[in-house]
Design an enzyme around this catalytic site. Structure first.
Site, short mmCIF file in Angstrom:
data_model
loop_
_atom_site.label_atom_id
_atom_site.label_comp_id
_atom_site.label_asym_id
_atom_site.label_seq_id
_atom_site.Cartn_x
_atom_site.Cartn_y
_atom_site.Cartn_z
N HIS A 103 -32.54 -37.82 23.19
CA HIS A 103 -33.02 -38.65 22.08
C HIS A 103 -32.64 -40.13 22.22
O HIS A 103 -32.19 -40.76 21.26
CB HIS A 103 -32.53 -38.10 20.75
CG HIS A 103 -33.06 -36.73 20.43
ND1 HIS A 103 -34.34 -36.34 20.74
CD2 HIS A 103 -32.46 -35.67 19.83
CE1 HIS A 103 -34.53 -35.09 20.33
NE2 HIS A 103 -33.41 -34.65 19.79
N HIS A 174 -37.40 -36.10 13.45
CA HIS A 174 -36.53 -34.96 13.75
C HIS A 174 -36.08 -34.33 12.43
O HIS A 174 -34.95 -34.52 11.97
CB HIS A 174 -35.33 -35.40 14.58
CG HIS A 174 -34.65 -34.30 15.32
ND1 HIS A 174 -33.69 -33.50 14.73
CD2 HIS A 174 -34.78 -33.86 16.60
CE1 HIS A 174 -33.24 -32.63 15.62
NE2 HIS A 174 -33.90 -32.81 16.76
N GLU A 319 -40.86 -31.07 15.92
CA GLU A 319 -41.03 -32.39 16.54
C GLU A 319 -42.41 -32.47 17.18
O GLU A 319 -42.67 -31.82 18.19
CB GLU A 319 -39.98 -32.63 17.61
CG GLU A 319 -38.54 -32.58 17.15
CD GLU A 319 -37.58 -32.62 18.32
OE1 GLU A 319 -37.63 -33.60 19.10
OE2 GLU A 319 -36.81 -31.66 18.48
#
Length: 355
Positions: A103, A174, A319
């Site tokens: 991420h 997220h 996601e």
């Protein structure tokens, strides 16, 4: 002036949905919709104590932010431009994030305080300037995300990014969901999902893509027909996809922005979510490692906390994104390098209803 943890609450024009956000991470902290009895439930996981989003005192589960500049994982934290298999080519970049980037690195978009550009009763716009060289990424990137609550319990998310030089960009929200708000059960057995994806991205033991796309046929990964998420979890262990539970990326058979890419609902609360998106893939995480005995996370008061904790396999992260680590796998045939002449656009609508 909005501070990092200043709450911003939105209400749909017909009052069918409510949501709350903070500038830190452009994070969604609460989301209320009606169940089959007409009562509002907060179905999004998070922290009641907003300082926990910043401090990591209860860990860093990525509760509700925008993740980037590159969502999910990057093999060995390296890539090249132009891209090459496992960064084997010239012009290599190194992301400061340990062995495999997750991420966006140690200081991803989820850890930044975004600027509040505009607030309306049903909409908020956040912006973030990510300077060139941050975390090792080339090019300065300006990202804008707008959250809008519309009539009929519809949540629109629009993300736009422009870069000053060629750089990989892959963003996503997220968000952790429990469509029952933990009222009827503490697992995902009553959560049913369906989406048309015949293949998923094969990964190694560290959840890093190998470059292969695997058929879902005959595996726990097949959600082309509606089935229980929770009851499918035990079958993932036998196939050794990622231990026990889902943490995988599926490729949609077709990108159909006018038809639901994903449908998920609870037979207990009656709450249903249809997701419409322009993204070609979907990552689903069934909260496999959410519980830490030494650092348990208290549930929000709206979800039975704080004396109860968030347990493994009790929630699901959705996601919408592109194929993960495509910047190290040219065989995917996906171009995730953006620049001055190629802006990045991410769109999704989350439409809630009741069975």
């Amino acid at each position: 002036m909005f501070q990092a943890l200043t709450p911003i609450t939105l209400v749909a024009p017909d009052a069918s949905a409510r949501a709350a956000f903070i500038p830190f991470g452009a994070t969604t902290t609460n989301f209320w919709v009606k169940d089959k009895h007409g009562k509002f439930r907060d179905i999004l996981l998070g922290f009641d104590d907003h300082t926990l989003y910043q401090s990591d005192a209860k860990g860093h589960p990525y509760f509700g932010p925008i993740v980037g500049r590159y969502a999910n994982r990057i093999r060995n934290g390296t890539f090249t431009i132009p891209i090459s298999k496992d960064a084997s080519g010239p012009n290599k970049f190194f992301i400061s994030s340990g062995n495999n980037t997750l991420h966006g690195g140690f200081d991803g978009f989820d850890r930044r305080t975004w600027q509040v550009a505009r607030v309306l009763p049903n909409s908020v716009t956040f912006t973030l300037l990510d300077p060139a060289g941050t975390q090792g990424f080339p090019g300065t990137v300006l990202t804008t995300v707008t959250y809008t609550l519309e009539r009929k319990s519809t949540w629109n998310i629009n993300i736009h990014a422009v870069a000053s030089a060629k750089t990989p960009i892959m963003l996503s929200g997220h968000h952790y969901w429990n469509l029952e708000a933990y009222q009827e059960s503490q697992d995902l057995n009553g959560h049913i999902a369906q989406f048309q994806a015949s293949k998923f991205v094969a990964t190694d033991g560290n959840l890093i893509p190998t470059g292969k796309l695997t058929s879902v046929a005959g595996t726990a990964m097949d959600f082309r027909k509606a089935k229980s998420i929770g009851k499918s979890i035990p079958d993932t262990a036998a196939a050794q996809f990622c231990g026990t539970g889902f943490d995988n990326c599926w490729i949609f058979d077709k990108v159909q922005e006018k038809s639901p890419a994903l449908s998920i609902w609870s037979v207990n609360s009656g709450i249903k979510l249809d997701v419409f998106t322009n993204q070609p893939a979907l990552q689903i995480y069934s909260c496999n490692g959410l519980f830490n005995a030494s650092l348990p996370i208290p549930r929000k008061v709206t979800q039975g906390g704080p004396n109860e904790i968030y347990a493994d396999h009790s929630c699901v992260v959705i996601e919408n994104e592109s194929l993960i680590d495509a910047i190290n796998n040219p065989e995917f045939g996906v171009d995730q390098i953006y620049g001055p002449d190629r802006p990045y656009t991410w769109e999704a609508s989350y439409v809630f209803s009741t069975l």
